[in-house]
Enzyme design. Structure first.
Site, PDB file in Angstrom:
ATOM      1  N   ASP A  21      23.259  -3.289  -3.890  1.00  0.00           N
ATOM      2  CA  ASP A  21      22.968  -3.879  -5.198  1.00  0.00           C
ATOM      3  C   ASP A  21      23.256  -2.841  -6.280  1.00  0.00           C
ATOM      4  OD1 ASP A  21      21.871  -5.118  -7.413  1.00  0.00           O
ATOM      5  OD2 ASP A  21      19.805  -4.641  -6.855  1.00  0.00           O
ATOM      6  N   ASP A  25      18.865  -6.172  -9.434  1.00  0.00           N
ATOM      7  CA  ASP A  25      18.169  -7.460  -9.281  1.00  0.00           C
ATOM      8  C   ASP A  25      17.743  -7.701  -7.825  1.00  0.00           C
ATOM      9  OD1 ASP A  25      20.538  -7.999  -8.033  1.00  0.00           O
ATOM     10  OD2 ASP A  25      21.032  -9.802  -9.175  1.00  0.00           O
ATOM     11  N   ASP A  29      25.860  -7.042  -4.320  1.00  0.00           N
ATOM     12  CA  ASP A  29      26.882  -7.673  -5.170  1.00  0.00           C
ATOM     13  C   ASP A  29      28.271  -7.105  -4.903  1.00  0.00           C
ATOM     14  OD1 ASP A  29      26.766  -5.219  -6.652  1.00  0.00           O
ATOM     15  OD2 ASP A  29      24.931  -5.982  -7.593  1.00  0.00           O
ATOM     16  N   ASP A 206      34.798 -20.845   8.451  1.00  0.00           N
ATOM     17  CA  ASP A 206      33.438 -21.159   8.872  1.00  0.00           C
ATOM     18  C   ASP A 206      33.368 -22.472   9.650  1.00  0.00           C
ATOM     19  OD1 ASP A 206      30.514 -20.616   8.423  1.00  0.00           O
ATOM     20  OD2 ASP A 206      30.623 -22.603   7.526  1.00  0.00           O
ATOM     21  N   GLU A 255      35.913 -19.428  13.166  1.00  0.00           N
ATOM     22  CA  GLU A 255      34.617 -19.477  13.847  1.00  0.00           C
ATOM     23  C   GLU A 255      34.516 -20.809  14.562  1.00  0.00           C
ATOM     24  OE1 GLU A 255      29.829 -19.327  13.000  1.00  0.00           O
ATOM     25  OE2 GLU A 255      31.106 -20.732  11.958  1.00  0.00           O
ATOM     26  N   HIS A 333      26.234 -12.321  11.200  1.00  0.00           N
ATOM     27  CA  HIS A 333      25.017 -12.581  10.426  1.00  0.00           C
ATOM     28  C   HIS A 333      24.189 -13.742  10.983  1.00  0.00           C
ATOM     29  CE1 HIS A 333      28.081 -15.329   9.132  1.00  0.00           C
ATOM     30  NE2 HIS A 333      27.126 -16.126   8.697  1.00  0.00           N
ATOM     31  N   ASP A 334      24.627 -14.328  12.075  1.00  0.00           N
ATOM     32  CA  ASP A 334      23.843 -15.412  12.688  1.00  0.00           C
ATOM     33  C   ASP A 334      23.111 -14.944  13.946  1.00  0.00           C
ATOM     34  OD1 ASP A 334      24.715 -17.221  10.744  1.00  0.00           O
ATOM     35  OD2 ASP A 334      26.497 -17.740  11.902  1.00  0.00           O
TER      36      ASP A 334
HETATM   37  C1  GLC Z   1      28.410 -20.746  10.160  1.00  0.00           C
HETATM   38  C2  GLC Z   1      27.853 -19.547   9.439  1.00  0.00           C
HETATM   39  C3  GLC Z   1      26.391 -19.757   9.237  1.00  0.00           C
HETATM   40  C4  GLC Z   1      26.178 -20.979   8.394  1.00  0.00           C
HETATM   41  C5  GLC Z   1      26.882 -22.194   8.998  1.00  0.00           C
HETATM   42  C6  GLC Z   1      26.984 -23.284   7.996  1.00  0.00           C
HETATM   43  O1  GLC Z   1      27.921 -20.876  11.434  1.00  0.00           O
HETATM   44  O2  GLC Z   1      28.141 -18.386  10.142  1.00  0.00           O
HETATM   45  O3  GLC Z   1      25.759 -18.642   8.676  1.00  0.00           O
HETATM   46  O4  GLC Z   1      24.824 -21.258   8.295  1.00  0.00           O
HETATM   47  O5  GLC Z   1      28.197 -21.900   9.404  1.00  0.00           O
HETATM   48  O6  GLC Z   1      27.924 -22.969   7.010  1.00  0.00           O
END
Ligand code: GLC
Length: 556
Positions: A21, A25, A29, A206, A255, A333-334
């Site tokens: 950041d 805030d 960013d 995605d 993905e 990140h999942d």
């Molecule tokens: C993908 C992303 C995830 C998101 C989902 C919906 O799996 O990695 O973080 O919640 O798509 O966009």
């Protein structure tokens, strides 16, 4: 075979909200990423994948997009984005952005028009989304099917203005787009063109395998087969590939969670027109406990199944060998933090983080390092439900409680397995808020930041950070991306072993994923090799200490 830039790339995923950041805030960013480009370059990274930066109400941290052409005010401005591109390109680095095709935010103007029959553009946009009439049982209104969203609740929400339900396989603020609609596809292509013209070097696509739905809407539960991996989604991806991705020499990383091995070449074979590489997650949850009914599925932490792990890595390697391209990654990140997930974030924290790096990053393909992985960041340590941020957490917490789980058991599952566990602010140093922000971070910093941070590890001669830097350098020097690996003893429940051929040298990687010592009998030919790198002092010939890993190199 012609080499492509993306085959030699070394990727690093920045979760924008939590990286750096610069405004105080409490939210990471784009300028923060600019500020840290030199850090990334020093680590050995040349391509940065930035998580969604678009305007969004942030129901799902930006995967719910309100305006595809605008940068979220949380993250900066379009000028900041241009600065990021310029600064990265000046350093010989590339920028890959997230491309969310499956849904928009319910606040996107398309959906605002679609849900309201009085809106002047209603007729144009209605069919951009997926609608079904209610069912009635004994006069009571019911959802069209029992399909379940990936975030835990029903996949349909009622819209009273049209007396219909819309489909959302993620949160109810993320209505699914109708990919059968050509106008919608064209509108989405304009979005893609805009970012290509701006100068991005690629996309991470995605939720790509969900684009097609079963329009017969069978009433099954949870119904995932009706919106995952249906053959027609490949047509949509191919259309984008041929028209937009291929002509622009982009890195396109798809993905497709749960993609089968049979589909691997269709997605990312050299003859495919869809992606260059794929994130399939097959090796990402090889530690679930099928007996746990209180916090079931991915939420049930069990022992790492080393056989499954080896088989997955080696199968994907073998399928792609000479025919397509693999991405290699532990997580994104999942997922939980890899050291807490497949290693140990207690006594063997440092050793197991190094082991995980050695075990993975000698493999062929394009590596993707997740932010903070290079310093062994661990899962969150939150004690209170309010410290979590992810939409999914709150629905699942309720589900666990309904299954009979105590508050403590539910919290344990969330700390161990939720998506938030890997999303806490980057730990740059031992100062206020770990150097992430001058203000109050949007989610709490992990309490271990004084011990686990970049500054500390960059100054140490033998840190997790050093191992990452050395491995990334070695990959380059030896062109490991293009090499060939052979796994050994694939059915052995403990031994993790593979041979890999570099440009100059042959290597043999051996790792122990257990928290106890194990005896590994190395293949006969390893007698011609010497230990080149290890995470343990005084490593002994056949005894591997807890989480010990070694790279052997063949003697000339
Ligand atoms: C993908 C992303 C995830 C998101 C989902 C919906 O799996 O990695 O973080 O919640 O798509 O966009």
């Amino acid at each position: 075979m012609q080499k492509h830039w993306w085959q030699e790339a070394i990727l690093y995923q920045v979760y924008l909200r939590s990286f750096k950041d610069t405004t105080g805030d409490g939210i990471g960013d784009l300028r923060g990423v600019v500020q840290k480009l030199d850090y990334l370059k020093d680590l050995g990274v040349d391509t940065v994948w930035v998580s969604p930066h678009y305007d969004s109400p942030m129901d799902d941290n930006g995967y719910d997009i309100r305006d595809f052409y605008k940068v979220s005010s949380d993250y900066g401005t379009l000028d900041d984005f241009k600065t990021l591109l310029r600064e990265a390109h000046n350093r010989g680095m590339k920028i890959v952005i997230d491309l969310v095709l499956n849904h928009t935010s319910d606040e996107h103007p398309w959906f605002v028009a679609a849900r309201d029959p009085k809106h002047p553009d209603h007729e144009v946009y209605k069919d951009f989304y997926i609608w079904q009439k209610p069912k009635y049982e004994k006069g009571k209104r019911k959802r069209p099917t029992r399909w379940r969203s990936w975030f835990g609740g029903p996949a349909w929400t009622y819209n009273d203005k049209t007396d219909e339900y819309y489909l959302h396989i993620f949160s109810e603020k993320m209505p699914d787009l109708n990919w059968r609609n050509e106008k919608m596809r064209e509108a989405m292509k304009d979005v893609i063109r805009f970012w290509i013209q701006l100068g991005v070097d690629g996309f991470r696509v995605d939720a790509s395998n969900h684009l097609e739905k079963n329009w017969d809407f069978p009433d099954t539960y949870p119904g995932y087969e009706n919106f995952s991996g249906l053959p027609k989604h490949h047509e949509y991806l191919e259309e984008l590939g041929k028209e937009l991705f291929e002509p622009n020499d982009l890195l396109v990383l798809g993905e497709a969670g749960g993609a089968t091995k049979e589909e691997a070449l269709r997605y990312a074979g050299f003859d495919s027109h869809e992606f260059n590489m794929l994130i399939h997650f097959e090796h990402c949850w090889v530690d679930t406990d099928a007996e746990n009914a209180l916090t079931p599925g991915k939420w049930a932490k069990g022992e790492v199944d080393v056989v499954k792990l080896k088989k997955s890595l080696s199968h994907w390697h073998d399928i792609m060998q000479g025919k397509g391209w693999n991405a290699i990654y532990w997580h994104n990140h999942d997922h939980p933090r890899i050291v807490s997930h497949y290693g140990d974030d207690g006594k063997y924290w440092e050793r197991s983080a190094k082991m995980l790096a050695i075990a993975l990053y000698m493999l062929p393909g394009t590596p993707i390092v997740y932010y903070g992985e290079e310093i062994g960041m661990t899962n969150v340590d939150y004690e209170r439900l309010e410290d979590f941020r992810d939409v999914e957490v709150f629905t699942e917490y309720e589900n666990f409680r309904q299954n009979g789980a105590s508050h403590e058991t539910a919290m344990r599952a969330l700390r161990d397995r939720s998506r938030d566990s890997g999303r806490s602010p980057m730990q740059w140093n031992g100062q206020k808020n770990a150097g992430f922000s001058e203000g109050t971070p949007w989610m709490p910093v992990n309490n271990n930041y004084e011990r686990i941070n970049v500054d500390r590890q960059k100054n140490a001669s033998d840190s997790i950070w050093r191992i990452y830097k050395e491995l990334l350098q070695l990959r380059r020097e030896e062109s490991l991306a293009f090499s060939k690996a052979t796994f050994y003893q694939k059915n052995h429940p403990e031994n993790f072993l593979y041979h890999v051929q570099g440009d100059e040298h042959e290597y043999f990687v051996a790792a122990n994923f257990k928290e106890v010592s194990i005896e590994i009998s190395l293949p006969e030919h390893v007698k011609d090799y010497s230990v080149f790198k290890t995470n343990v002092e005084n490593s002994d010939a056949s005894l591997f200490k807890p989480y010990e890993a070694r790279i052997y190199r063949k003697r000339w």
